[in-house]
Enzyme design. Structure first.
Site, PDB file in Angstrom:
ATOM      1  N   HIS A   1      38.898  42.938  39.514  1.00  0.00           N
ATOM      2  CA  HIS A   1      37.697  42.478  38.818  1.00  0.00           C
ATOM      3  C   HIS A   1      37.179  41.096  39.273  1.00  0.00           C
ATOM      4  CE1 HIS A   1      38.453  45.667  35.822  1.00  0.00           C
ATOM      5  NE2 HIS A   1      39.684  45.206  35.685  1.00  0.00           N
TER       6      HIS A   1
HETATM    7  O1  RIB Z   1      38.100  43.403  31.774  1.00  0.00           O
HETATM    8  C1  RIB Z   1      38.610  42.730  32.904  1.00  0.00           C
HETATM    9  C2  RIB Z   1      38.595  41.252  32.695  1.00  0.00           C
HETATM   10  O2  RIB Z   1      39.441  40.919  31.600  1.00  0.00           O
HETATM   11  C3  RIB Z   1      39.161  40.464  33.894  1.00  0.00           C
HETATM   12  O3  RIB Z   1      38.538  39.208  33.966  1.00  0.00           O
HETATM   13  C4  RIB Z   1      40.600  40.298  33.536  1.00  0.00           C
HETATM   14  O4  RIB Z   1      41.189  39.147  34.160  1.00  0.00           O
HETATM   15  C5  RIB Z   1      40.501  40.078  32.058  1.00  0.00           C
HETATM   16  O5  RIB Z   1      40.159  38.701  31.840  1.00  0.00           O
END
Ligand code: RIB
Ligand code: CA
Length: 312
Positions: A242
């Site tokens: 992500h």
């Molecule tokens: O949903 C994914 C996000 O939530 C990413 O930033 C992960 O690190 C958590 O913070």
């Protein structure tokens, strides 16, 4: 080369850690500071993890600040089930030696944006938006000075990952997200719609391991750990990486495509709390307020990421 000034606001988290490494490996970026927020794990761990990552990049000079330890209105929700008890489970990591800055992260954000010229600083939130929203509440004058916000959060076609409707970062602090999305600042939204196309397949993970460097090994072992949850949940060939999408966008925006649309945050209904209601099809007359990213050149993204991690 004029370097782009950024503040990384983060809740490490293995994917946050890879994003921080990418930023510190990229000379195009001037990381003014790393501000920790409670999210994946509580604040004492996210600030510790941020320092561990800066030291892994051999950058103990980077200023790391602790910020808000709870959302604006709701109780903190964490994600140890994904990231492990420490938030950086996987490889064994030494305790950090570099100090935590004494200044509160929110005060650092306010002071830094005020001190820089207009449109000089880009905010890069990788976790819940509590620090950012608190800064805007305490110092509304900085809102017009911020150049852009490029954040990881939200989802539309991919729906939620922490509830059926909401992505984790937005769900943890919906009120903060509402403040940020209504700020009027140019926002680029790296939601699950795009991050779920940036999957850590085996060849991509082995490319990190085969760098033969400590950072490369760490990235591979972090991935080995945190991908287990998503691969089982989605039955996918790897886990979505992500947060590095945010930094990659700063470096090579051409890797991404999206639409400038209206995005509003659900802050009332418990059923859909934290949902990013994205008007992707333009069915309302609500004014566009965000560049909502929908697609990525995943091979190009991992090539960039691997090449940059190799520089550390
Ligand atoms: O949903 C994914 C996000 O939530 C990413 O930033 C992960 O690190 C958590 O913070
Ligand atoms: Ca994160």
């Amino acid at each position: 080369m004029s370097r782009r000034k950024i503040i990384i606001d983060t809740d490490p988290g293995q994917d946050d850690a890879v994003a921080i490494l990418l930023a510190l490996a990229s000379p195009e970026l001037d990381v003014l500071g790393v501000t920790a927020v409670a999210g994946n794990v509580p604040l004492p761990l996210t600030e510790r993890n941020a320092r561990i990552v800066c030291e892994l990049a051999e950058r103990p000079d980077v200023k790391v600040f602790a910020g808000c330890d709870a959302p604006l209105e709701r109780a903190l929700v964490t994600a140890e089930h994904v990231h492990g008890k420490t938030g950086l489970d996987g490889p064994q990591l030494p305790d950090p030696v570099m100090p935590l800055e004494a200044q509160h992260a929110v005060d650092f954000i306010i002071e830094t944006v005020r001190a820089e010229p207009n449109d000089a600083v880009t905010l890069c939130p990788l976790g819940p938006l509590t620090n950012i929203a608190t800064a805007f509440q305490r110092a509304p004058d900085i809102i017009e000075k911020v150049a852009e916000i490029v954040l990881m959060g939200g989802a539309y076609f991919q729906v939620g990952n922490i509830t059926p409707a909401a992505e984790f970062n937005i769900y943890v602090d919906p009120k903060a997200a509402d403040i940020v999305f209504k700020s009027g600042i140019d926002i680029v939204v790296m939601g699950l719609d795009v991050t779920h196309k940036a999957l850590t397949t085996r060849p991509r993970v082995e490319a990190f391991r085969n760098l033969g460097t400590e950072p490369g090994r760490m990235v591979a072992e972090w991935t080995d750990f945190f991908e287990r949850f998503d691969k089982e949940k989605y039955g996918s060939a790897g886990a979505p990486l992500h947060d590095p999408c945010v930094i990659a966008y700063l470096l090579k925006p051409e890797l991404f495509t999206g639409r400038h649309i209206n995005v509003e945050i659900e802050t009332q209904s418990e059923l859909t709390m934290g949902m990013t209601v994205a008007d992707w099809w333009g069915v309302t007359d609500r004014a566009p307020n965000a560049m909502f990213i929908g697609d990525i050149d995943a091979d190009g993204f991992f090539a960039l990421l691997t090449e940059r991690i190799a520089r550390l």
